[in-house]
Structures are given as C-alpha cells and as structure tokens.
Design an enzyme around this catalytic site. Structure first.
Site, short mmCIF file in Angstrom:
data_model
loop_
_atom_site.label_atom_id
_atom_site.label_comp_id
_atom_site.label_asym_id
_atom_site.label_seq_id
_atom_site.Cartn_x
_atom_site.Cartn_y
_atom_site.Cartn_z
N CYS A 93 54.63 38.94 47.39
CA CYS A 93 53.94 38.40 46.20
C CYS A 93 54.49 39.16 45.00
CB CYS A 93 52.42 38.51 46.34
SG CYS A 93 51.83 40.21 46.50
N CYS A 98 39.21 38.32 41.27
CA CYS A 98 39.12 37.82 39.90
C CYS A 98 40.40 38.07 39.12
CB CYS A 98 37.92 38.42 39.17
SG CYS A 98 38.10 40.14 38.68
N ASP A 106 31.70 54.92 40.85
CA ASP A 106 32.87 54.06 40.66
C ASP A 106 34.12 54.95 40.71
OD1 ASP A 106 34.95 52.31 39.60
OD2 ASP A 106 33.31 51.01 38.95
N ASP A 142 32.86 44.53 43.89
CA ASP A 142 33.54 43.31 44.32
C ASP A 142 34.25 43.58 45.64
OD1 ASP A 142 35.53 44.98 43.50
OD2 ASP A 142 36.43 43.62 42.04
N ASN A 143 33.68 44.49 46.43
CA ASN A 143 34.30 44.95 47.66
C ASN A 143 33.39 44.60 48.84
OD1 ASN A 143 34.94 46.75 49.91
ND2 ASN A 143 36.33 47.78 48.49
#
Length: 379
Positions: free
Chosen positions: A336, A195, A64, A132-133
């Site tokens: 954004c 998320c 990670d 989550d990739n």
C-alpha cells in the site's frame, strides 16, 4: 477522603448545576467525588474531557500514547497547531487544568494493554471508551465486566456514531449488556474502519463525545434515563437517530473471562506466518525474473497516480470477496502506501487460509519511490 461540602469558588463555578433540582448540591458533590478514566484524548476524548472537567468531575484519568498530528486538528479541538508532535495526554491535561484547576488529573502516556489495564481501571468508578482500537475496547470491556465497572462506549465512522452505557448497575444485583453482548465477534483487521482512509466529519466526534459525557454525568448523579440497555445510533447527514434495545447475554461474564485468557495468550502480530520483504529484496527478485504476484490494496485513485508495474489492484475493502483471485502457487507481495493497510491484509489472508506465500512490502510504495525509483510521483 470524600468531600462533604463545596467551597465558595465551587458554588460560584457550578451555580447553573446547583440551580437544577435534579443535580443541586448533592449531585455536584457526587461529581466532585467521582473518579472517571477516559481512554483516548483524540476526537471523542476531547469533548468528553472538556465537559467532564467543566462539570466538576473530581478526578479524571487521561490515557493516550499518541502525539498530536496536524491531521488531528480538524476534529480534536483541545489542541493547537504549535502543539503538533507533543504527547496528547500531557497537552490535554495542561489545557484542562487551566479550564478547571480544582480537578485532579492522572496522566498516562503509555498504551493500555493486558499487562497494565486492570491495575489502571481498578482505580476508577467509570471508564469512558474514546479509542478507535478494537483490541483495547474488548480488553477494557472484559476487565470492566470482571471488576463490575460501568463502561461508556462511543464510536464514530464517516458521518455516523454510536453511544451506549455498558455493564451498568441495574439494581437487584443485575447488570446491563456488555460490549461482547452487542458485538460478540472480534472483527478481523481488514474489517476495522480507519478514519485516516475513510475520513470522518470533523464535528461528528464532538456530537458523540458530548453524548458520552452526558451519560457519565447521569451515571454519577443518578438522574435521567441512562443508555444502559440501549444502543443509540446517530446519522449526521440525515439527522436520523435510532435507539435500539439491547440485552445482556447469560454468559457475559464467561465471555469476558475467555476474552482475557485469550488476550493474555495472543501472540504479537508478525511472530509467525506472514513475512516482510524489503523494497531492495523485491527489486532484486524482480530483476531475476522471479514469478511474483504484486497485489496493490490501495484505492483506485492512489493506484492510478502510481503503482508497481504489473501490480493487480484489489482495494482493502474488496479483499474478502476476491480471495480466489490471489494465487497460492507463487509469492504474493502485498503493498500500500506505507505498509500499514497491506500488513492488515496479509494478516487477514493468513488467518483465513493459513497461506505461507504472503509478503508485506515493508514501507510500501513510499519506500519503493525513496530507495528504488526516485522518479516515481508518490503522493
């Protein structure tokens, strides 16, 4: 060297496993000799790592590249508040080593990519996807297919999760479905759920990650019925579960090879096409009266709190159905909060139509408030 016995401390630690006829000493030795790579030490990775460590999986690789953020603690139960800002992989291994000092941990704090993935994955028996990739997920799938490694997949979104065992050995030289068999088409950046924007129930990764750990233990010990030809879907709001039959495509290996070839050739995002624009340059061009189309891609509550004067609101999820509203005859400035969502929209629009009039506002409205309009009430 493969272990052939359990020492007295291990017999005591794993007593409840040894009492199960399905596992017993034979199964515990299989766990002790197993090597499992866990991709991601976040929401899914935390329960996977905790239970595989507790179960006695002999070697665990933890990869990670991220650091702990305060917003992680709602679901990433390995970490504590005073560890915010520290590397996830290192902190996770520190906690896990105290849980079970008999385990060997390999710690990787770099991101997995086309250059290092094969060398890392080759050293393990099973790969567990807790990322989550999507780019990494397809890359890992393709390498596992080429190397003949099983791949335990898990994914979460809001209140729902999925689990499957991919590329599993079915015997007689056959293997189960791959990730590309289930999801052949790589999603565009704009279709990928995030998320941090959509939210996720804190206990959901605990449930799905525990299911993943269970599948790993079953694969290692050979007990039970694996999810090797099924996709399990779980909805925590309704408590409904569906187990969908899946099948391997005849060209699964070819798809993996093509995927690896394209991954090696894929240019880095932003090397061509869409451009960035600084808040100062945007301010100067507005002051000169240039005809610009300002596109706000945040959600309505964010827009109503603050926005650039004259901006048009089209939230990210509504972009695909509103492409005709975006002009092609003048510069389109997409923004954004920090510039991440807008960068995805710019890449998506460029890929869909090859538009050359797209600019992502670097730093988003947050940078605008900081450098141009300090009185703006930015959240």
């Amino acid at each position: 060297m493969e272990a052939t016995t359990l020492v007295p401390a291990e017999k005591q630690r794993y007593q409840k496993h040894l009492n199960l006829p399905e596992i017993s000493t034979k199964g515990q030795l299989l766990l002790k000799n197993a090597r499992v790579l866990v991709l991601g030490a976040g929401g899914l990775g935390c329960p996977v790592l905790l239970y595989l460590t507790a179960a006695g999986v002999g070697t665990l690789g933890v990869i990670d590249p991220d650091v702990i953020d305060l917003s992680n603690l709602q679901r990433q139960v390995l970490y504590t508040t005073d560890e915010v800002g520290k590397p996830k992989a290192k902190v996770a291994v520190s906690h896990l080593n105290r849980l079970n000092p008999e385990i060997t941990f390999d710690t990787y704090t770099m991101a997995l990519d086309i250059n290092n993935a094969r060398a890392i994955i080759e050293a393990y028996d099973i790969v567990v996807d807790c990322t989550d990739n999507f780019k990494v997920r397809y890359l890992v799938n393709d390498i596992c297919v080429i190397l003949g490694k099983p791949f335990v997949y898990g994914a979460i979104h809001r209140f729902e999760g999925q689990v499957a065992v991919l590329n599993a050995d079915l015997g007689d030289g056959k293997r189960g479905p791959t990730y590309r068999c289930l999801f052949p088409d790589y999603p565009s950046e704009i279709e990928i759920p995030n998320c941090s924007i959509t939210g996720v129930l804190g206990v959901l990764p605990g449930v799905i990650g525990t299911y993943q750990a269970n599948e790993v233990i079953k694969l290692i010990t050979g007990i039970g019925q694996s999810l090797n030809e099924h996709l399990l879907m779980i909805d925590l709001l309704s408590m409904n579960q569906q187990k969908i039959k899946t099948r391997r495509l005849p060209n699964a290996v070819d798809l993996a090879r093509e995927g690896l070839a394209s991954a090696g050739a894929r240019p880095a995002p932003g090397t061509s096409g869409p451009q960035k624009i600084s808040v100062q340059e945007l301010s100067d061009r507005i002051a000169l009266g240039e005809d610009l189309f300002l596109l706000d891609v945040r959600e309505r509550p964010e827009y109503e709190l603050c926005h650039l004067e004259g901006a048009v609101l089209i939230p990210v999820g509504m972009i695909p159905n509103n492409r005709k509203r975006i002009p092609t005859d003048r510069p389109v400035i997409v923004y954004c909060h920090h510039g991440i969502r807008s960068a995805n929209v710019v890449q998506y629009l460029y890929a869909q139509g090859g538009l050359t009039n797209l600019y992502n506002l670097d730093g988003g409205i947050n940078a605008w408030a900081r450098d141009i309009e300090p009185e703006m009430a930015v959240y």
